[in-house]
Design a protein around this motif. Structure first.
Motif, PDB file in Angstrom:
ATOM      1  N   HIS A 192       0.827  -1.198   0.000  1.00  0.00           N
ATOM      2  CA  HIS A 192       0.000   0.000   0.000  1.00  0.00           C
ATOM      3  C   HIS A 192       0.869   1.259   0.000  1.00  0.00           C
ATOM      4  O   HIS A 192       0.593   2.215  -0.733  1.00  0.00           O
ATOM      5  N   GLY A 249      -4.006   5.612   2.695  1.00  0.00           N
ATOM      6  CA  GLY A 249      -5.275   5.037   3.134  1.00  0.00           C
ATOM      7  C   GLY A 249      -6.414   6.022   2.999  1.00  0.00           C
ATOM      8  O   GLY A 249      -7.519   5.666   2.558  1.00  0.00           O
ATOM      9  N   ASN A 250      -6.167   7.279   3.352  1.00  0.00           N
ATOM     10  CA  ASN A 250      -7.194   8.314   3.213  1.00  0.00           C
ATOM     11  C   ASN A 250      -7.542   8.552   1.750  1.00  0.00           C
ATOM     12  O   ASN A 250      -8.712   8.718   1.394  1.00  0.00           O
ATOM     13  N   VAL A 267     -11.470  -3.171  -5.054  1.00  0.00           N
ATOM     14  CA  VAL A 267     -12.750  -2.778  -4.464  1.00  0.00           C
ATOM     15  C   VAL A 267     -13.897  -3.014  -5.445  1.00  0.00           C
ATOM     16  O   VAL A 267     -14.920  -3.626  -5.105  1.00  0.00           O
ATOM     17  N   SER A 295      -9.626   5.745   0.436  1.00  0.00           N
ATOM     18  CA  SER A 295     -10.972   5.851   0.999  1.00  0.00           C
ATOM     19  C   SER A 295     -11.798   6.893   0.258  1.00  0.00           C
ATOM     20  O   SER A 295     -12.980   6.671  -0.044  1.00  0.00           O
ATOM     21  N   HIS A 296     -11.200   8.046  -0.075  1.00  0.00           N
ATOM     22  CA  HIS A 296     -11.913   9.092  -0.804  1.00  0.00           C
ATOM     23  C   HIS A 296     -12.425   8.569  -2.143  1.00  0.00           C
ATOM     24  O   HIS A 296     -13.597   8.737  -2.492  1.00  0.00           O
ATOM     25  N   ARG A 345     -12.655   5.434  -3.177  1.00  0.00           N
ATOM     26  CA  ARG A 345     -13.532   4.268  -3.052  1.00  0.00           C
ATOM     27  C   ARG A 345     -14.978   4.701  -2.865  1.00  0.00           C
ATOM     28  O   ARG A 345     -15.902   4.081  -3.382  1.00  0.00           O
ATOM     29  N   GLU A 346     -15.179   5.797  -2.149  1.00  0.00           N
ATOM     30  CA  GLU A 346     -16.524   6.256  -1.845  1.00  0.00           C
ATOM     31  C   GLU A 346     -17.099   7.186  -2.906  1.00  0.00           C
ATOM     32  O   GLU A 346     -18.318   7.255  -3.080  1.00  0.00           O
ATOM     33  N   TYR A 365     -13.795  15.302   2.178  1.00  0.00           N
ATOM     34  CA  TYR A 365     -13.603  15.101   0.742  1.00  0.00           C
ATOM     35  C   TYR A 365     -12.913  16.328   0.164  1.00  0.00           C
ATOM     36  O   TYR A 365     -13.569  17.293  -0.209  1.00  0.00           O
TER      37      TYR A 365
END
Length: 266
Positions: A77, A124-125, A160, A128-129, A131-132, A238
């Motif tokens: 990662h 990771g952040n 994902v 996450s942004h 992915r959503e 975001y």
């Protein structure tokens, strides 16, 4: 100082780590950097390393066997993170890992571990942004998403959406790194490099009329509670730089409004 130079792809980074490790020229005298080298220095040695699948697999196997699969997951990662010192930090974290074991990532007294944890949190952040908030456009019964991340997060996103949309044909295009993950229906994704012409054609997709995009934007705007709007909090959750291709933050085009009015959507 001896500089080991490689490309930014994961296989090249692992190969560079293997070469720096096996030649045993002194940890303090070695530094791993990315190509291209902007400025050479007079008394330093530069070793250019090309990707080698066999050598990269040796590193992967050693990390999985002697440390743990979770340890490899963590370094993989961080390997996606966009920073000039990524390869060097990974090299030194692996040296510490083989010396102290898989729990070395908790030893925050080492500056390289602290830098590693900082990178891991940032990547990771970012994952996450996207992915959503990754948005797909329908093109001839296929789904195309366009993103411009800071790091090479396509492999994580592909995993994902492989789980979310296994029976759909889709593509996630990363314009920053000029690569895409292409997934055929009921198949497995693969990575391809994008040419300048292909990138221009992808950008044209956002200009096409898509009724579902307009419906989503209307839903986003009409369900919002203006009295509770908090732009500062929204930016933290975001960031603005990541919103470029998110439908709900794009200006609604006039031709789309006309199209919807004709179909009694509005």
């Amino acid at each position: 100082m001896i500089y080991y130079c490689c490309e930014k792809d994961w296989e090249s980074v692992l190969t560079c780590i293997y070469e720096a490790w096996t030649q045993k020229r002194g940890q303090a005298n070695i530094q791993l950097i990315f190509e291209p080298v902007v400025q050479y220095t007079l008394f330093d040695e530069y070793i250019h390393v090309k990707a080698d699948t066999a050598l990269a697999e040796k590193v992967v196997d050693a990390v999985n066997r002697k440390l743990s699969p979770q340890f490899y997951y963590e370094i993989a990662h961080v390997g996606m993170y966009e920073a000039p010192d990524v390869a060097d930090v990974l090299f030194r974290v692996l040296l510490l890992g083989f010396a102290y074991g898989p729990h070395v990532l908790e030893m925050v007294q080492y500056k390289d571990i602290m830098r590693f944890r900082e990178m891991r949190c940032s990547i990771g952040n970012e994952i996450s942004h996207f992915r959503e908030f990754t948005r797909f456009h329908e093109v001839n019964h296929r789904y195309v998403a366009i993103i411009e991340p800071r790091s090479r997060i396509i492999p994580a996103l592909a995993e994902v959406f492989l789980d979310r949309m296994p029976s759909e044909s889709w593509m996630i295009a990363d314009l920053t790194n000029r690569m895409a993950a292409v997934h055929p229906k009921d198949g497995f994704y693969q990575f391809v490099d994008l040419t300048a012409e292909e990138m221009e054609r992808l950008m044209e997709i956002e200009k096409n009329n898509d009724r579902m995009e307009v419906l989503w934007k209307i839903f986003f705007e009409t369900t919002a509670i203006q009295e509770r709007k908090n732009e500062r909090c929204q930016k933290n959750l975001y960031p603005i730089w990541a919103r470029k291709h998110a439908v709900e933050f794009m200006e609604m085009r006039t031709e789309k409004q006309t199209c919807c009015e004709n179909e009694n959507v509005l």
